[in-house]
Enzyme design. Sequence first.
Site, PDB file in Angstrom:
ATOM      1  N   MET A 104      18.952  10.553  67.650  1.00 37.04           N
ATOM      2  CA  MET A 104      19.282  11.294  68.729  1.00 37.04           C
ATOM      3  C   MET A 104      19.814  12.782  68.474  1.00 37.04           C
ATOM      4  O   MET A 104      20.896  12.990  69.311  1.00 37.04           O
ATOM      5  CB  MET A 104      19.767  10.731  69.961  1.00 37.04           C
ATOM      6  CG  MET A 104      18.786   9.584  70.637  1.00 37.04           C
ATOM      7  SD  MET A 104      19.259   8.759  71.747  1.00 37.04           S
ATOM      8  CE  MET A 104      20.233   7.445  70.991  1.00 37.04           C
ATOM      9  N   THR A 132      13.113   0.165  62.644  1.00 36.22           N
ATOM     10  CA  THR A 132      13.837   1.240  62.940  1.00 36.22           C
ATOM     11  C   THR A 132      13.670   2.550  62.576  1.00 36.22           C
ATOM     12  O   THR A 132      13.223   2.555  61.199  1.00 36.22           O
ATOM     13  CB  THR A 132      15.354   1.044  63.267  1.00 36.22           C
ATOM     14  OG1 THR A 132      15.950   1.679  64.079  1.00 36.22           O
ATOM     15  CG2 THR A 132      15.733   0.914  61.743  1.00 36.22           C
ATOM     16  N   ASP A 155       7.883   2.784  76.234  1.00 39.85           N
ATOM     17  CA  ASP A 155       8.487   4.114  76.097  1.00 39.85           C
ATOM     18  C   ASP A 155       7.590   5.327  75.670  1.00 39.85           C
ATOM     19  O   ASP A 155       6.662   5.403  75.273  1.00 39.85           O
ATOM     20  CB  ASP A 155       9.642   4.130  75.100  1.00 39.85           C
ATOM     21  CG  ASP A 155      10.865   3.151  75.623  1.00 39.85           C
ATOM     22  OD1 ASP A 155      10.816   3.180  76.919  1.00 39.85           O
ATOM     23  OD2 ASP A 155      11.795   2.863  74.783  1.00 39.85           O
ATOM     24  N   LYS A 200      11.396   8.142  78.589  1.00 38.62           N
ATOM     25  CA  LYS A 200      12.584   8.582  79.073  1.00 38.62           C
ATOM     26  C   LYS A 200      12.814  10.001  78.189  1.00 38.62           C
ATOM     27  O   LYS A 200      12.707   9.767  76.828  1.00 38.62           O
ATOM     28  CB  LYS A 200      13.632   7.784  78.870  1.00 38.62           C
ATOM     29  CG  LYS A 200      14.164   6.851  80.022  1.00 38.62           C
ATOM     30  CD  LYS A 200      15.145   5.754  79.887  1.00 38.62           C
ATOM     31  CE  LYS A 200      14.797   4.978  78.769  1.00 38.62           C
ATOM     32  NZ  LYS A 200      16.127   3.976  78.426  1.00 38.62           N
ATOM     33  N   PRO A 242       7.848   3.099  64.417  1.00 40.01           N
ATOM     34  CA  PRO A 242       8.276   4.568  64.599  1.00 40.01           C
ATOM     35  C   PRO A 242       6.965   5.605  64.865  1.00 40.01           C
ATOM     36  O   PRO A 242       7.027   6.386  65.059  1.00 40.01           O
ATOM     37  CB  PRO A 242       8.733   4.871  63.044  1.00 40.01           C
ATOM     38  CG  PRO A 242       8.075   3.992  62.179  1.00 40.01           C
ATOM     39  CD  PRO A 242       8.086   2.718  62.950  1.00 40.01           C
ATOM     40  N   GLY A 296       8.814  10.861  62.005  1.00 42.08           N
ATOM     41  CA  GLY A 296       8.531  10.250  60.820  1.00 42.08           C
ATOM     42  C   GLY A 296       7.530   9.238  60.699  1.00 42.08           C
ATOM     43  O   GLY A 296       7.383   8.806  62.018  1.00 42.08           O
TER      44      GLY A 296
HETATM   45  N1  SAH Z   1      14.784   2.089  69.064  1.00 44.56           N
HETATM   46  C1  SAH Z   1      14.583   3.498  68.314  1.00 44.56           C
HETATM   47  C2  SAH Z   1      15.579   4.392  68.505  1.00 44.56           C
HETATM   48  C3  SAH Z   1      15.500   4.795  70.004  1.00 44.56           C
HETATM   49  S1  SAH Z   1      16.693   6.353  70.071  1.00 44.56           S
HETATM   50  C4  SAH Z   1      14.452   2.855  66.913  1.00 44.56           C
HETATM   51  O1  SAH Z   1      15.024   1.631  66.430  1.00 44.56           O
HETATM   52  O2  SAH Z   1      13.960   3.606  65.983  1.00 44.56           O
HETATM   53  C5  SAH Z   1      15.437   7.642  69.928  1.00 44.56           C
HETATM   54  C6  SAH Z   1      15.794   8.316  68.499  1.00 44.56           C
HETATM   55  O3  SAH Z   1      15.271   7.824  67.397  1.00 44.56           O
HETATM   56  C7  SAH Z   1      15.201   9.676  68.474  1.00 44.56           C
HETATM   57  O4  SAH Z   1      15.818  10.444  68.916  1.00 44.56           O
HETATM   58  C8  SAH Z   1      15.280  10.132  66.976  1.00 44.56           C
HETATM   59  O5  SAH Z   1      16.257  10.091  66.343  1.00 44.56           O
HETATM   60  C9  SAH Z   1      14.834   8.516  66.414  1.00 44.56           C
HETATM   61  N2  SAH Z   1      13.412   8.422  66.202  1.00 44.56           N
HETATM   62  C10 SAH Z   1      12.744   7.459  66.693  1.00 44.56           C
HETATM   63  N3  SAH Z   1      11.258   7.465  66.276  1.00 44.56           N
HETATM   64  C11 SAH Z   1      11.523   8.382  65.124  1.00 44.56           C
HETATM   65  C12 SAH Z   1      10.351   9.105  64.544  1.00 44.56           C
HETATM   66  N4  SAH Z   1       9.269   8.428  64.305  1.00 44.56           N
HETATM   67  N5  SAH Z   1      10.972   9.846  63.681  1.00 44.56           N
HETATM   68  C13 SAH Z   1      12.074  10.369  63.709  1.00 44.56           C
HETATM   69  N6  SAH Z   1      13.041   9.900  64.583  1.00 44.56           N
HETATM   70  C14 SAH Z   1      12.708   9.073  65.183  1.00 44.56           C
END
Ligand code: SAH
Length: 495
Positions: free
Chosen positions: A407, A355, A272, A294, A249, A436
């Site tokens: 999202m 994740t 990304d 994206k 994250p 986060g």
């Molecule tokens: N593959 C990623 C998710 C991609 S979709 C994973 O496993 O985390 C993108 C979404 O992930 C964002 O819109 C948000 O909802 C969440 N996200 C990703 N990183 C984040 C972070 N550091 N803090 C909060 N939400 C996050």
Amino acid sequence: MRYFPLFADLHGRRVLVVGGGEVAERKVRLLLEAGAEVSIVSPELTPRLTDKTSGAYAGALARARAGEGGRSPGEGPVSGSAIHIAGCFDPAHLDGAVLAIAATNDPAVNARVAQAGRERNVLVNVVDVAELSSFIVPAIVDRSPLVIAISTGGVAPVLARLVRERIETTIDESFGALAGLLQRWRSRIKSALPDVGARRRFYEKVVRGTVAQAVRARQADAAEAELQSLLTEAHAPPRGSVTLVGAGPGDPGLLTLNALRAMQQADVILHDRLVSEDVLSLARRDADRISVGKMAGGHSVGQGRIHELMLEHARAGRHVVRLKGGDPFIFGRGGEELEFLAAHGIPFQVVPGITAALACGAYAGIPLTHRDHAQSVRLVTAHTGDALDGLDWPALAQERQTLALYMGVAGLEKIGEQLVAHGRGASTPVAVVENGSRADQCVTITNLGELSVVAREGGICSPALVIVGEVAALAAKLHWFGAAPRTLGALSAAA
Ligand code: SAH
């Protein structure tokens, strides 16, 4: 750093050693191994030094010169030569010398050598007297052509010896043999593999793999044969690959060791927008970095183009790391990318990542499951508009479960309305975790009924994860990272 470390090429250069005792003996031996022309000034010599000045060394040097027509740096040992200047030290003895070593047992003589050296700009080492020396001689582990020099700048020779012992035991004799082997093959390897990247990978394989093993097992012929077959193999058209890597994250501490390894071996990194700078800074410096970020709605690089880029680089023989925020298989289109690669016969690997749901839960102090409040967790994508309408709201509205909505920023209002409309209590706690695990993490605690207000007035920005369920309220007392959570609206249950 008090001293500048260097390895000097003394081959054929004049070095003065003042003193003819046992200390001088040790220095002369090393100087001769380095090919120096040593002049030893002393009224008398030990029998061994006498031996060294007898012409045997000069003969060896002459033979070596005739045979090789000069020596290039790093080639095997060629003995230097030694002559004896019988008598006492005179500053004129320093003429033409590049270095001098004072190794007598008379401090006054040693000091005179040091002084004369300073006046003539000749570097002088007074054995064991750092204050008088303009250079010091390190402790060494000699695995020629690999030589490891250790120095504490003269302040703790015993410590230097301890370090040397440790190195002696880990860097065994086989390292010398391996370095020697690579030295003999160097030019062949260079012409067979003109590409620097390919050469680096080849050497990695050699020093970590079967060649090194054979050298360690003292099987010189097998090592040569193995090296030859590796080289033939490496010469075949390069075969690229793609590693799909989860970057987590944002906090680089949440990368796995495999992720780090893949990033450090990558030739190309396609990343990304969600991948943090802190994480990217750990990638191999000379890897090409391509941002294929994206934005929700406005795609900057289409998925088709990402597929093409992976294919192009892998087909050119490169190691491609496709670096994704969080985990590549959780709302990351990792599945589609692998299907594409499989269809095109490109080898791939996957490194999972932490994740957002797991990271945001942990860093906000929200246990996603809890014996008192939630027996299951659902990871849900709440990507705007139509996607939201397609969700199974009756199932999502059930009690005693936690929802982690990805999202969901644009759909906050709708999420609140739908869950309440399908029976989840309006006072059910909700936490919105922005950024986060990053330095600017921001947690907002509210409830389903207030979610529309938070959506309009809370200034929530992407990336944010929405956690719905009683456990969300625990952030108020279990938060430990970053700013304390702000609370908007009344909360039920776990608070
Ligand atoms: N593959 C990623 C998710 C991609 S979709 C994973 O496993 O985390 C993108 C979404 O992930 C964002 O819109 C948000 O909802 C969440 N996200 C990703 N990183 C984040 C972070 N550091 N803090 C909060 N939400 C996050």
